[in-house]
Design an enzyme around this catalytic site. Structure first.
Site, short mmCIF file in Angstrom:
data_model
loop_
_atom_site.label_atom_id
_atom_site.label_comp_id
_atom_site.label_asym_id
_atom_site.label_seq_id
_atom_site.Cartn_x
_atom_site.Cartn_y
_atom_site.Cartn_z
N HIS B 29 14.61 4.33 -47.38
CA HIS B 29 15.92 4.02 -47.66
C HIS B 29 16.09 2.41 -48.10
O HIS B 29 15.12 1.58 -47.41
CB HIS B 29 17.33 4.69 -47.18
CG HIS B 29 17.51 6.10 -47.26
ND1 HIS B 29 17.31 6.34 -48.76
CD2 HIS B 29 16.91 7.05 -46.65
CE1 HIS B 29 17.33 7.83 -48.38
NE2 HIS B 29 16.65 8.38 -46.90
N THR B 30 16.69 1.79 -48.25
CA THR B 30 17.01 0.46 -48.52
C THR B 30 17.88 -0.14 -47.07
O THR B 30 18.37 0.80 -46.09
CB THR B 30 19.17 0.28 -49.26
OG1 THR B 30 19.32 1.17 -50.76
CG2 THR B 30 19.20 -0.80 -49.18
N THR B 31 17.01 -1.40 -46.50
CA THR B 31 17.53 -1.52 -45.40
C THR B 31 18.00 -2.91 -45.34
O THR B 31 17.33 -3.87 -44.48
CB THR B 31 15.76 -1.72 -44.52
OG1 THR B 31 15.04 -2.11 -45.16
CG2 THR B 31 15.66 -0.12 -44.12
#
Lengths: 271, 254
Positions: B29-31
């Site tokens: 996911h977006t990190t």
């Protein structure tokens, strides 16, 4: 399984009565090419209040005769005209409970379209999607067609004008200048044809719709009804809006008074 | 693209597929955010709530977009300001738009109050962080509804609270001390504006991810409104600005 037997010449009901089996589901045609369940659904619509849609000079208006089966009902309940997006609304007549999933389907279609394409759903696309939805319910054995006729109005960003579509229980949809559905729709159509829609504004059309409804409901004129309406006009900034109550009340009273006048004249003629 | 056989072989052996990510890799996911906005500052005052944010979209340390609006109005009473990932904020705006359409469809003339929108946003951000896929924003929700000012905030993990004044991001470090010292209840509009400008000026001086092009917004009984961006006045003739290295051994820093 339909309760049928092969007599050697044709399919019949178990009691031997010919023809009757063809209306038990909408997954078979009758020998003369009809799907009876759809026709019965249309019949159900004709038992419900009138629905009148007009494409006028400055917009589109849809008016509904909401029959009130009891005086104890709240006036605002059982709504027949629904917004389905900022730029679109639908109205239906027929089985009120069948209307609910249709309204939800319309709202989802409008929302998804805007999510995907970033613009409002074009009117013909909305009418088409709803037509598909109606049609799907006429093609499976386990389903019953919607007992509804639905009018759709929405604003087209490309042509910068609002459209009026009508969808019947079979799922066919057409675009109209003026349309009528529900009880006494023939009489309503005759009245609509007398109007000069190119010169009529929506504000005037609201009164005309009121008069038409008062005119065509002679038989049951003692049964109470509520005039509901929604419109998309230049004045609403081309947004769909439920017509405010004060305007509807005014139109209701005007239509009633005009009709009473005409009625009195008729009585005089008879004397 | 990994072929099916490569992917299967990879799954069986646990080996990396040189062609790229394989289906056997864990889902990512977006990190980290991509295009970001910096601080949002807001405070309550006599007539309602006032909010400010600059118009910069940074791509890392690059000033990539210079005319972004990070404060929007929604639902007839409310302002929503955001820092952090700008595309995530655009997604938040889509959600807010859908809320507006839902309200319009009910057509009873009622729209969500600022507090409801704040709570809803906090739930959405908390839900997303619970899926390990956060929306990378601090949101500031301000509004004026039924005679009362509202100001609340939520961060990207859903921590949320109401407050009299708030600053996000770098503003937490550099605007908050100013607000704590100078904010008082029932400030006039000009006092509130002056205090906000003072916060934004300090942030412009000290935060490396700002520009001097700032939108001010307010929510009062007249409803929410966002002004066109303006510059705040600046003063660069201080000796330490003119000659930062004078008499120091700090290698050019202040």
């Amino acid at each position: 399984m339909l309760p049928v037997e092969w007599s050697g010449e044709e399919w019949t009901g178990l009691d031997g009565a010919p023809g009757i089996v063809y209306d038990l589901g909408c997954n078979i045609y009758s020998p003369d090419g009809r799907v009876f369940q759809i026709e019965y659904a249309a019949k159900a619509v004709e038992n419900s209040g009138a629905l009148i849609g007009l494409k006028c000079k400055d917009g589109v208006i849809i008016g509904a005769e909401k029959l009130m089966p009891s005086r104890l009902l709240m006036e605002s309940s059982g709504r027949r005209v629904h917004p389905v997006g900022m730029h679109a609304g639908i109205a239906f007549t027929g089985y009120a409970a069948d209307g609910r999933p249709v309204v939800n389907a319309a709202r989802q279609e409008v929302e998804n379209y805007h999510d995907y394409y970033g613009v409002d759903m074009p009117p013909h696309t909305l009418a088409e999607r709803l037509g598909h939805y109606f049609h799907a319910y006429t093609t499976y054995g386990g389903y019953r067609p919607f007992g509804l006729t639905t009018m759709v109005t929405s604003f087209d960003e490309v042509t910068q004008e609002p459209f009026l579509h009508m969808i019947d229980p079979s799922g066919t949809q057409f675009r109209f200048h003026g349309a009528a559905a529900g009880k006494s729709k023939q009489a309503a159509k005759t009245e609509i044809e007398k109007l000069n829609l190119k010169a009529l504004t929506c504000a005037e059309a609201l009164k005309r719709i009121s008069l038409i409804i008062h005119t065509i409901r002679e038989e049951e004129k003692d049964k109470p009804f509520v005039l509901e309406a929604g419109w998309i006009t230049a004045d609403t900034d081309w947004k769909f809006q439920l017509v405010p109550k004060n305007l509807r009340d005014e139109a209701f009273e005007w239509g009633k008074a005009e009709f009473d006048k005409m009625d009195d004249d008729d009585d005089d003629d008879e004397d | 693209m990994a072929t099916v056989s490569q992917t299967l072989a990879c799954a069986a052996s646990g080996a990396d597929v040189s062609a790229g990510r394989s289906a056997a890799d864990p889902h990512k996911h977006t990190t980290s955010p991509i295009v970001t906005g910096t601080s949002v500052v807001a405070l309550k005052y006599k007539d309602g709530v006032m909010m400010a944010a600059d118009t910069l979209g940074s791509y890392g340390s690059l000033s990539r977009f210079t005319d972004l609006r990070r404060i929007v109005t929604t639902g007839g009473y409310t302002l929503v300001g955001a820092d952090g990932d700008y595309s995530d904020f655009q997604y938040v705006q889509d959600i807010l738009k859908e809320l507006e359409v839902e309200d319009a469809c009910v057509a009873d003339g009622i729209t969500h109050s600022p507090k409801e929108i704040w709570c809803c946003m906090a739930r959405i951000l908390y839900h997303r962080r619970s899926k390990m896929n956060p929306l990378w924003n601090n949101l500031v929700i301000a509004g004026f509804h039924e005679g009362e000012a509202f100001l609340g905030t939520t961060d990207k993990i859903g921590t949320s609270y109401e407050c009299d004044f708030v600053a996000t991001g770098m503003g937490l470090h550099m605007a908050m001390p100013i607000l704590r010292r100078h904010w008082k209840p029932n400030m006039s509009e000009s006092e509130a504006r002056e205090l906000l400008e003072s916060c934004m000026r300090t942030l412009f001086y000290r935060d490396c991810r700002t520009i001097n092009k700032i939108t001010f917004a307010s929510a009062t009984k007249k409803g929410p409104s966002v002004d066109e961006p303006v510059e705040v006045s600046t003063e660069w003739s201080y000796q330490s600005f003119v000659d930062p290295k004078a008499g120091s051994d700090t290698g050019g820093s202040w």
